[in-house]
Design an enzyme around this catalytic site. Structure first.
Site, short mmCIF file in Angstrom:
data_model
loop_
_atom_site.label_atom_id
_atom_site.label_comp_id
_atom_site.label_asym_id
_atom_site.label_seq_id
_atom_site.Cartn_x
_atom_site.Cartn_y
_atom_site.Cartn_z
N CYS A 1 -2.23 55.90 66.48
CA CYS A 1 -3.42 56.60 66.01
C CYS A 1 -3.54 57.94 66.73
O CYS A 1 -3.32 58.02 67.95
CB CYS A 1 -4.67 55.76 66.27
SG CYS A 1 -6.20 56.54 65.69
N CYS B 1 -9.74 57.41 71.50
CA CYS B 1 -10.79 56.47 71.93
C CYS B 1 -10.29 55.68 73.15
O CYS B 1 -9.28 54.98 73.08
CB CYS B 1 -11.14 55.52 70.80
SG CYS B 1 -11.60 56.38 69.25
N CYS C 1 -9.33 51.86 73.16
CA CYS C 1 -8.48 51.33 72.08
C CYS C 1 -7.01 51.30 72.46
O CYS C 1 -6.45 52.29 72.94
CB CYS C 1 -8.68 52.17 70.82
SG CYS C 1 -7.79 51.52 69.39
N CYS D 1 -11.85 41.49 56.29
CA CYS D 1 -11.98 42.88 56.73
C CYS D 1 -10.60 43.52 56.76
O CYS D 1 -9.74 43.09 57.52
CB CYS D 1 -12.62 42.94 58.11
SG CYS D 1 -14.20 42.06 58.21
N CYS E 1 -14.54 43.78 53.22
CA CYS E 1 -15.00 44.93 53.99
C CYS E 1 -13.79 45.78 54.33
O CYS E 1 -12.71 45.25 54.61
CB CYS E 1 -15.72 44.46 55.26
SG CYS E 1 -16.37 45.79 56.30
N CYS F 1 -21.67 48.32 57.59
CA CYS F 1 -21.37 47.41 58.70
C CYS F 1 -21.08 48.29 59.91
O CYS F 1 -20.15 49.10 59.89
CB CYS F 1 -20.16 46.55 58.35
SG CYS F 1 -19.52 45.54 59.71
N ARG G 1 -22.82 39.77 64.45
CA ARG G 1 -21.50 39.13 64.49
C ARG G 1 -20.93 39.15 65.91
O ARG G 1 -20.85 40.21 66.54
CB ARG G 1 -20.54 39.85 63.55
CG ARG G 1 -19.18 39.17 63.39
CD ARG G 1 -18.27 39.99 62.50
NE ARG G 1 -18.97 40.38 61.29
CZ ARG G 1 -18.67 41.48 60.58
NH1 ARG G 1 -17.73 42.29 60.98
NH2 ARG G 1 -19.35 41.76 59.49
#
Length: 367
Positions: free
Chosen positions: A79, A83, A86, A123, A156, A216, A286
């Site tokens: 990616c 972040c 991550c 998801c 999702c 979400c 969740r």
């Protein structure tokens, strides 16, 4: 000069605080900021009282049902975003699986197995700053394949920052929801990411909502945030009115900037979950990433606060065996929510009022 506040003072005793919080939540009213901070600052010796109080709210709106969600990581690693939490970030040295897009058939097969195990929502997630239009078409095909086999399963999608028209295309393909977490308070966001902003995330979530996708959005805790940060992100999320709120606890991957942070205790996790139940009394809360390593043997208590969990593995880390989670749910006296059951309480539908005034009528507009 000191600025006076008009908010009510926090009750002196924990019993009074919890009573006020429960009463407000049952009327779908959020706590004040002072109440929220007082809840987080409590003594660990009282955490069972906090769980019991928030559990009353959970049972009032969701009974003893637990909704199962399942992640399909469609593209892993590499990616360009940084972040800090991550394992897929730019510069990550974590030894995770890295692969490009899996095929539609493989994704739909994984989804079918999860649905067979009791998952109500699948998801579809892909790493990256955001999808190209070609990526969106690829995901749209996968959504259609999943819906073709199990039309009543919720799908999702989580693809990062969206461009104009992409949310609408996903909705057209049959996607039900879009996930994009705020992750932490706006004031702290630059401490965990420099390649995009808190506002970018808010904009994407609003774009998805405007296209008709169920919003979400949640957060990650254990990144060095203060109680003020926890409350700030909870209230920022409430302003966005999400239908589901994932609560993640940092998984400290070696090879990432936060790989050495092990700040959480089971009691702290439970207190955060209780706060989110009071802030989101009738919304799906969740229990998400990191629950196994931070809550450990206290996970069954968390089911009295959250009404949904992820089943199986996460994006780049392994979760508990599905059979073990199902046994935990049953042993704790809960049941798996069926796909035909409404996640949100019926009463929530009463808040939708059809317009009968203003343009096109003889009744004055609401101005």
């Amino acid at each position: 000069m000191r600025v006076m506040t008009t908010q009510p003072a926090v009750p002196a005793s924990l019993d009074a605080l919890l009573s006020d919080l429960v009463g407000a939540a049952l009327e779908r009213r959020p706590p004040t900021r002072e109440q929220a901070l007082a809840l987080l600052a409590g003594d660990d010796a009282d955490v069972l009282d906090v769980v019991a109080a928030a559990g009353r709210v959970r049972r009032a709106f969701f009974g003893r049902r637990v909704k199962l969600n399942y992640l399909v990581n469609m593209k892993s690693g590499l990616c360009p975003e940084d972040c800090f939490y991550c394992s897929q970030r730019l510069g990550s040295e974590a030894e995770i699986l890295k692969y490009s897009w899996i095929k539609t058939d493989e994704a739909s097969e994984l989804a079918a197995k999860a649905v067979g195990a009791g998952a109500k929502r699948v998801c579809l997630v892909a790493s990256g700053r955001g999808p190209s239009d070609r990526d969106v078409e690829r995901v749209a095909d996968t959504v259609a394949a999943i819906k073709g086999g199990t039309p009543d399963v919720e799908v999702c999608v989580c693809l990062g920052l969206l461009k104009d028209g992409q949310a609408a295309r996903l909705a057209e393909a049959g996607a039900d929801a879009y996930n994009h977490n705020l992750n932490t308070a706006q004031e702290k966001y630059a401490d965990i990411c420099t390649t995009h902003t808190f506002a970018d995330r808010v904009d994407t979530l609003r774009e998805a909502s405007a296209a008709g996708l169920s919003p979400c959005s949640g957060a990650i805790f254990g990144m060095g945030e203060s109680d003020e940060d926890v409350v700030s992100v909870a209230f920022a999320l409430r302003e966005l009115d999400p239908d589901s709120v994932p609560v993640n606890f940092l998984i400290p991957f070696e090879g990432t900037p936060l790989g050495s942070r092990w700040d959480l205790t089971p009691a702290r996790c439970l207190r955060i979950l209780a706060l989110f139940r009071f802030v989101f009394p009738d919304v799906e809360v969740r229990l998400a990433g990191g629950r196994e390593i931070h809550l450990r043997s206290m996970q069954p208590l968390a089911l009295h606060l959250a009404n949904a969990i992820f089943l199986g593995d996460y994006l780049t880390s392994e979760g508990a065996a599905g059979a073990d989670d199902l046994a935990m749910i049953a042993d704790a006296g809960f049941s798996v929510e069926g796909r035909s059951e409404a996640t949100l309480p019926t009463a929530r539908g009463e808040q939708v009022a059809l317009r009968r005034r203003g343009a096109g009528t003889g009744t004055p507009a609401n101005t």
